[in-house]
Motif scaffolding. Structure first.
Motif, mmCIF file in Angstrom:
data_model
loop_
_atom_site.group_PDB
_atom_site.id
_atom_site.type_symbol
_atom_site.label_atom_id
_atom_site.label_comp_id
_atom_site.label_asym_id
_atom_site.label_seq_id
_atom_site.Cartn_x
_atom_site.Cartn_y
_atom_site.Cartn_z
ATOM 1 N N ASN A 51 3.307 -6.263 -3.278
ATOM 2 C CA ASN A 51 3.024 -5.232 -4.280
ATOM 3 C C ASN A 51 4.057 -5.268 -5.402
ATOM 4 O OD1 ASN A 51 0.724 -4.202 -3.251
ATOM 5 N ND2 ASN A 51 1.652 -2.376 -2.346
ATOM 6 N N ASP B 203 11.234 -3.041 -7.906
ATOM 7 C CA ASP B 203 10.653 -3.798 -9.023
ATOM 8 C C ASP B 203 10.949 -3.081 -10.323
ATOM 9 O OD1 ASP B 203 8.377 -2.042 -9.948
ATOM 10 O OD2 ASP B 203 7.873 -2.223 -7.812
ATOM 11 N N GLY C 143 -6.466 -3.361 -1.833
ATOM 12 C CA GLY C 143 -6.448 -1.900 -1.995
ATOM 13 C C GLY C 143 -6.186 -1.197 -0.682
ATOM 14 N N LEU D 140 -1.078 -0.539 1.191
ATOM 15 C CA LEU D 140 -0.153 0.548 1.481
ATOM 16 C C LEU D 140 -0.620 1.426 2.642
ATOM 17 C CD1 LEU D 140 1.245 1.773 -1.955
ATOM 18 C CD2 LEU D 140 2.351 0.369 -0.220
HETATM 19 P P1 ADP Z 1 -3.508 -2.874 -3.964
HETATM 20 O O1 ADP Z 1 -2.142 -3.252 -4.381
HETATM 21 O O2 ADP Z 1 -4.245 -3.962 -3.303
HETATM 22 O O3 ADP Z 1 -4.318 -2.173 -4.996
HETATM 23 P P2 ADP Z 1 -2.102 -1.132 -2.162
HETATM 24 O O4 ADP Z 1 -2.545 -0.247 -1.083
HETATM 25 O O5 ADP Z 1 -1.081 -2.146 -1.826
HETATM 26 O O6 ADP Z 1 -3.386 -1.763 -2.801
HETATM 27 O O7 ADP Z 1 -1.537 -0.215 -3.301
HETATM 28 C C1 ADP Z 1 -2.216 0.938 -3.698
HETATM 29 C C2 ADP Z 1 -1.874 1.308 -5.141
HETATM 30 O O8 ADP Z 1 -0.514 1.740 -5.217
HETATM 31 C C3 ADP Z 1 -1.958 0.177 -6.090
HETATM 32 O O9 ADP Z 1 -3.260 -0.014 -6.580
HETATM 33 C C4 ADP Z 1 -1.013 0.618 -7.204
HETATM 34 O O10 ADP Z 1 -1.658 1.521 -8.079
HETATM 35 C C5 ADP Z 1 0.056 1.394 -6.448
HETATM 36 N N1 ADP Z 1 1.268 0.569 -6.191
HETATM 37 C C6 ADP Z 1 1.582 -0.082 -5.063
HETATM 38 N N2 ADP Z 1 2.779 -0.713 -5.181
HETATM 39 C C7 ADP Z 1 3.227 -0.448 -6.419
HETATM 40 C C8 ADP Z 1 4.416 -0.805 -7.173
HETATM 41 N N3 ADP Z 1 5.385 -1.580 -6.637
HETATM 42 N N4 ADP Z 1 4.524 -0.336 -8.444
HETATM 43 C C9 ADP Z 1 3.572 0.436 -8.977
HETATM 44 N N5 ADP Z 1 2.438 0.802 -8.347
HETATM 45 C C10 ADP Z 1 2.256 0.364 -7.091
#
Ligand code: ADP
Length: 470
Positions: A364, A392, A424, A427
């Protein structure tokens, strides 16, 4: 068998009132009865003694018998008693008694006095009597002073009737009052139950909180309101999940079908084109496989990590290894992954799952980092725990989004070009794994500056002892 609460309260109240009033009436009756008898015995004795004294006084007077008759008349009138003075044969000592004879009575008294005691009190249901042997004019005679209890019984009978009527009246009153109280108690319960039924039917827009006078009902309403919110959230999320999953399945499937058709009809002979189209089919299949994999993972984690064995392993090495999986991006796309990892940190957990957490978080960060394409991965000892951080320099996450990003299938609205493929679900998988291990985790983020996703791992018990010894 279940009874209506209203009815139960109603009956209980009424019965209670009836029993109380009846008990009160009976106890009072008994006490009055007892006290009246004692008092009457005392009065009759005292009157009897007064008459006996008058008899003695009469002996010293010239007109003795006349004096005595007057005195006895006076005493009997005043004390409401019947007085007889009889000879042994039952004839009255006074001619004023119109010569009435009471031989039976004289005989009974004679028997009573046979033991030689100076007087006797005889109590029957209907009267209390004082009897004594006297000698009004040198001749043996019997004194009989009696007080009838009948007027009292009559009065008591009337009082009993009044008590019963009062008890009945109290019951009627309690019936009405308890009906009112029962209604007051059950109304909120019925209301809340009715709304809970509606909730069960899927109406999430109702509101449970109302100010009832009863604290417990208010608490119940609040709890139901909380349940309503949670159920409605889960319901919404489930709908979204299905919509998103179907959408995400549809796109690659359409692509696969389209390119397969293209290979058959257009690019079949042209090797270069055919390879390119076949590659797209492979990539899209990979995407589908990743999505299915993540969905399966998520459902397994939610089912309680069944089958995942916990082992003690070197977390520091694991972090290095996972970060190393991204070096191809450093070589090919200009990313920088800085690692600050303290060596020799151990953890007792499901290794594959922790690997997944580290991979998703670093992935991510790579996806969302800023222009400088830099990611910092840290692992250090914090108190007894090992703290993992991945930082990040991306756009950060707004306050409102921070709570939702951990939810299944949440994706920020804008589409983002990312080097690491995401489904998606990353997390929510991280959240599921860390929560099931009991590890604390979170995100610190500032919009425009970047985010720091962190998790803390507890040391294995043996490791803790080892460090304490040192
Ligand atoms: P994906 O990354 O596949 O969309 P995730 O469950 O990993 O799904 O993340 C969910 C959402 O959280 C992401 O779509 C993004 O909006 C937000 N997100 C996750 N990690 C970060 C990050 N390091 N910086 C900013 N937003 C993040």
């Amino acid at each position: 068998m279940s009874l209506n609460l209203n009815l139960v309260l109603w009956l209980a109240f009424s019965l209670f009132a009836f029993v109380i009033v009846l008990l009160y009436g009976l106890v009072q009756n008994y006490l009055i009865d007892k006290r009246y008898r004692e008092q009457t015995v005392e009065n009759v004795r005292s009157v009897g003694e007064k008459v006996a004294q008058a008899i003695e006084e009469a002996q010293e007077q010239a007109e003795g018998m006349q004096y005595l008759a007057g005195k006895i008349f006076e005493i009997s009138m005043k004390n409401n008693v019947t007085v007889y003075l009889l000879y042994e044969d039952g004839t009255s000592v006074f001619s004023a008694d119109f010569g009435r004879n009471y031989p039976d009575l004289a005989e009974t008294i004679e028997d009573l006095m046979a033991d030689g005691s100076p007087y006797k009190i005889v109590t029957t249901e209907t009267e209390v009597t004082y009897v004594a042997a006297v000698e009004p004019n040198g001749q043996t005679a019997y004194l009989y002073v009696s007080h009838s209890l009948e007027p009292f019984w009559e009065l008591e009978g009337r009082m009993n009737w009044t008590s019963l009527m009062t008890a009945l009246f109290a019951v009627v009153l309690a019936f009405v009052a308890s009906g009112f109280v029962a209604m007051l108690v059950t109304k909120p319960v019925t209301e809340v139950t009715e709304r809970a039924k509606q909730l069960a039917r899927g109406h999430y827009d109702l509101n449970f909180t109302a100010t009832y006078y009863c604290m417990e009902i208010n608490e119940l309403s609040e709890a139901l309101d909380y349940a309503r919110e949670e159920i409605s959230k889960a319901d919404k999320m489930q709908k979204e999940l299905i919509a998103n999953v179907s959408h995400d399945f549809k796109t690659p499937l359409t692509m696969i079908k389209a390119y397969a058709s293209m290979i058959r009809e257009i690019s079949g002979e042209d090797k270069e084109k055919r390879d390119a189209h076949a590659q797209i089919i492979i990539d899209e299949s990979d995407r589908l496989a990743a999505l299915v994999g993540d969905l399966l993972d998520l459902s397994r984690i939610r089912a309680g990590l069944a089958g995942d064995e916990k082992t003690v392993f070197n977390l520091s090495e694991e972090v290095y290894r996972i970060a190393g999986r991204f070096t191809y991006l450093c070589d090919t796309q200009g990313y920088t992954i800085e690692t600050e990892v303290e060596d020799g940190l151990y953890v007792c957990a499901s290794r594959d799952r922790i690997e997944q957490v580290l991979y998703n978080l670093i992935g991510n960060a790579v996806n969302y980092t800023g222009e400088d394409k830099t990611i910092r991965v840290k692992l250090y000892k914090k108190e007894n725990n090992s703290r993992f951080e991945v930082i990040d320099s991306g756009k950060g996450i707004s306050e409102e989004e921070i709570e939702t990003i951990w939810d299944r299938y949440y994706r920020s609205s804008e589409t983002h070009k990312r080097p690491v493929k995401g489904t998606g679900l990353g997390l929510s998988i991280v959240k599921g794994i860390l929560s099931s291990h009991g590890y604390p985790f979170g995100v610190i983020s500032e919009v425009g500056k970047g985010s720091c996703f962190w998790a803390e791992f507890f040391p294995p018990p043996a490791y803790e002892e080892e460090t304490e010894e040192k």
